[in-house]
Design a protein around this motif. Structure first.
Motif, mmCIF file in Angstrom:
data_model
loop_
_atom_site.group_PDB
_atom_site.id
_atom_site.type_symbol
_atom_site.label_atom_id
_atom_site.label_comp_id
_atom_site.label_asym_id
_atom_site.label_seq_id
_atom_site.Cartn_x
_atom_site.Cartn_y
_atom_site.Cartn_z
ATOM 1 N N ILE A 146 0.867 -1.181 0.000
ATOM 2 C CA ILE A 146 0.000 0.000 0.000
ATOM 3 C C ILE A 146 0.905 1.232 0.000
ATOM 4 O O ILE A 146 2.096 1.119 0.280
ATOM 5 C CB ILE A 146 -0.940 0.043 1.238
ATOM 6 N N ALA A 147 0.330 2.389 -0.331
ATOM 7 C CA ALA A 147 1.112 3.628 -0.340
ATOM 8 C C ALA A 147 0.453 4.646 0.582
ATOM 9 O O ALA A 147 -0.727 4.528 0.906
ATOM 10 C CB ALA A 147 1.193 4.178 -1.760
ATOM 11 N N LEU A 148 1.229 5.633 1.014
ATOM 12 C CA LEU A 148 0.681 6.727 1.830
ATOM 13 C C LEU A 148 0.704 8.015 1.023
ATOM 14 O O LEU A 148 1.695 8.312 0.364
ATOM 15 C CB LEU A 148 1.547 6.959 3.073
ATOM 16 N N ARG A 149 -0.388 8.758 1.115
ATOM 17 C CA ARG A 149 -0.451 10.045 0.416
ATOM 18 C C ARG A 149 -1.252 11.039 1.247
ATOM 19 O O ARG A 149 -2.040 10.657 2.106
ATOM 20 C CB ARG A 149 -1.150 9.876 -0.942
ATOM 21 N N ARG A 150 -1.073 12.317 0.911
ATOM 22 C CA ARG A 150 -1.931 13.347 1.502
ATOM 23 C C ARG A 150 -3.385 13.093 1.110
ATOM 24 O O ARG A 150 -3.648 12.726 -0.042
ATOM 25 C CB ARG A 150 -1.544 14.710 0.946
ATOM 26 N N VAL A 151 -4.285 13.330 2.036
ATOM 27 C CA VAL A 151 -5.711 13.264 1.716
ATOM 28 C C VAL A 151 -6.036 14.407 0.756
ATOM 29 O O VAL A 151 -5.578 15.534 0.952
ATOM 30 C CB VAL A 151 -6.564 13.421 3.000
ATOM 31 N N ASN A 152 -6.771 14.100 -0.283
ATOM 32 C CA ASN A 152 -7.291 15.159 -1.153
ATOM 33 C C ASN A 152 -8.489 15.773 -0.435
ATOM 34 O O ASN A 152 -9.565 15.188 -0.380
ATOM 35 C CB ASN A 152 -7.692 14.554 -2.499
ATOM 36 N N LEU A 153 -8.282 16.949 0.148
ATOM 37 C CA LEU A 153 -9.303 17.503 1.060
ATOM 38 C C LEU A 153 -10.567 17.938 0.319
ATOM 39 O O LEU A 153 -11.651 17.982 0.894
ATOM 40 C CB LEU A 153 -8.716 18.664 1.858
ATOM 41 N N GLU A 154 -10.420 18.262 -0.964
ATOM 42 C CA GLU A 154 -11.617 18.654 -1.742
ATOM 43 C C GLU A 154 -12.442 17.418 -2.101
ATOM 44 O O GLU A 154 -13.650 17.475 -2.209
ATOM 45 C CB GLU A 154 -11.222 19.374 -3.038
ATOM 46 N N ASN A 155 -11.736 16.297 -2.292
ATOM 47 C CA ASN A 155 -12.429 15.103 -2.765
ATOM 48 C C ASN A 155 -11.811 13.855 -2.121
ATOM 49 O O ASN A 155 -11.086 13.102 -2.747
ATOM 50 C CB ASN A 155 -12.298 15.052 -4.309
ATOM 51 N N PRO A 156 -12.114 13.635 -0.814
ATOM 52 C CA PRO A 156 -11.483 12.503 -0.126
ATOM 53 C C PRO A 156 -11.900 11.166 -0.745
ATOM 54 O O PRO A 156 -13.061 10.970 -1.057
ATOM 55 C CB PRO A 156 -12.017 12.628 1.309
ATOM 56 N N GLN A 157 -10.918 10.297 -0.952
ATOM 57 C CA GLN A 157 -11.178 8.970 -1.523
ATOM 58 C C GLN A 157 -11.275 7.950 -0.388
ATOM 59 O O GLN A 157 -10.823 8.202 0.711
ATOM 60 C CB GLN A 157 -10.010 8.573 -2.435
ATOM 61 N N ASP A 158 -11.838 6.792 -0.723
ATOM 62 C CA ASP A 158 -11.905 5.721 0.273
ATOM 63 C C ASP A 158 -10.491 5.239 0.617
ATOM 64 O O ASP A 158 -9.653 5.113 -0.253
ATOM 65 C CB ASP A 158 -12.680 4.527 -0.293
ATOM 66 N N ASN A 159 -10.297 4.980 1.899
ATOM 67 C CA ASN A 159 -9.012 4.435 2.335
ATOM 68 C C ASN A 159 -8.864 3.020 1.783
ATOM 69 O O ASN A 159 -9.765 2.202 1.891
ATOM 70 C CB ASN A 159 -9.004 4.423 3.864
ATOM 71 N N ILE A 160 -7.695 2.743 1.213
ATOM 72 C CA ILE A 160 -7.463 1.437 0.575
ATOM 73 C C ILE A 160 -7.567 0.288 1.595
ATOM 74 O O ILE A 160 -7.904 -0.845 1.235
ATOM 75 C CB ILE A 160 -6.089 1.428 -0.156
ATOM 76 N N LEU A 161 -7.309 0.600 2.869
ATOM 77 C CA LEU A 161 -7.347 -0.460 3.892
ATOM 78 C C LEU A 161 -8.742 -1.087 4.006
ATOM 79 O O LEU A 161 -8.871 -2.238 4.423
ATOM 80 C CB LEU A 161 -6.911 0.079 5.257
ATOM 81 N N ASN A 162 -9.769 -0.324 3.614
ATOM 82 C CA ASN A 162 -11.136 -0.866 3.668
ATOM 83 C C ASN A 162 -11.349 -1.999 2.672
ATOM 84 O O ASN A 162 -12.346 -2.712 2.751
ATOM 85 C CB ASN A 162 -12.165 0.240 3.365
#
Lengths: 64, 255
Positions: free
Chosen positions: B42-58
């Motif tokens: 998995i990778a870590l990235r800044r949250v896109n605050l305008e358009n948050p995506q689902d966390n890959i861990l889910n």
């Protein structure tokens, strides 16, 4: 006052906490960092931000 | 039982997979189940605050071992920081070091990778460094506490196979650490070849995730890894320039 949030300048109210920055985000799926120090989930509501703080909100994404 | 040991953990599958580039993240779960893969990046990235995506861990079963990568790091210090964020977020203590500043080929910086490995191994991480295939680097990584080495077959996402075959062979034949061939494996036959050569495992992301049918692709790679491993353990005889008769060369019928 002004902080840096994920690399962008952002104006916030004085005495805002870290938790105030994250109203719409699921608190369990993000990591928060202030000035390169990780702030744990349960500390976010008491963490008062200062002018010039550098805040990173990080999550997990697909990657190889 | 043929077990792959990395750090203090044991795995029965020698196919590591990745979560990048899936068109539908819901395919990750069946992909893992059907292929038997037990470790996923998995990778870590800044949250896109305008358009948050689902966390890959889910989208990853809790039983899967997570291997967060440090992609985005351009030096050892940044890699160390990303590794700590991942561990603090509850991803366990495995980390794939990836230090890259070459935008064209995405070739890793071996020198910075050794530095990061040394720091993180001391901090109790199980460190799996992604490297350009170099036997000297592998020895240094072993000395500073890496738990495996991950030399590349060809550039990330290129599907070009084992372009570095001779260099990989040097590493495989001399490494005391598990050797996981990472990057560039585009076909099951590439994966088989890596395992036949004696690699301990392979990591495949792009080839599975971008296939028209990722689940079938993952099964194909899983079978290829098993076949290659079995062939390696069976110690097949080497190639020869000349024929070696498989039928007896005496007692011909007099016709």
């Amino acid at each position: 006052m002004e902080i840096k949030l994920n690399g962008k300048n952002k104006k916030i109210e004085k005495n805002s906490t870290l938790k105030d920055l994250l109203p719409t985000l699921n608190p369990d799926t993000i990591v928060t960092e202030v000035n390169l120090e990780i702030i744990k989930k349960d500390k976010r509501k008491d963490f008062i931000l200062k002018n010039g703080d550098c805040v990173e909100i990080i999550t997990f994404m697909g990657g190889g | 039982m043929d077990i792959l040991k990395i750090g203090d953990r044991e795995f029965s599958s020698r196919l590591l997979t990745g979560t990048g580039k899936f068109r539908d993240k819901n395919e990750i779960k069946p992909m893992l189940k059907q292929s038997g893969s037990q470790i996923i990046t998995i990778a870590l990235r800044r949250v896109n605050l305008e358009n948050p995506q689902d966390n890959i861990l889910n989208f990853i079963p809790k039983t899967t071992t997570l291997l967060p990568n440090t992609s985005g790091a351009r030096n050892a210090q940044e890699a160390v920081r990303i590794a700590h964020i991942a561990r603090d977020a509850g991803c366990g203590n495995f980390v794939k070091i990836e230090v890259i500043h070459d935008a064209l080929y995405l070739m890793p910086d071996n020198e910075e990778t050794i530095k990061a490995t040394k720091i993180l191994a001391k901090d109790g991480f199980i460190v799996l460094p992604y490297i350009s295939p170099d036997i000297v680097t592998c020895k240094k990584l072993e000395d500073v506490g890496a738990s495996a080495v991950m030399p590349l077959g060809s550039p990330i996402g290129s599907n070009a196979g084992l372009q570095t075959k001779n260099l990989l062979e040097m590493i495989i034949q001399n490494s005391n650490l598990p050797v996981i061939i990472d990057a560039g494996i585009g076909l099951p036959s590439h994966a088989s070849m890596a395992m036949e050569m004696g690699a301990d495992a392979v990591l495949i992301n792009t080839a599975i995730a971008t296939a028209n049918d990722p689940i079938s692709a993952a099964i194909a790679f899983s079978l290829a890894v098993k076949a290659g491993r079995m062939a390696y353990l069976a110690k097949l005889e080497n190639q020869s320039r000349y024929a070696r008769a498989s039928s007896p060369l005496t007692g011909f019928l007099n016709l």
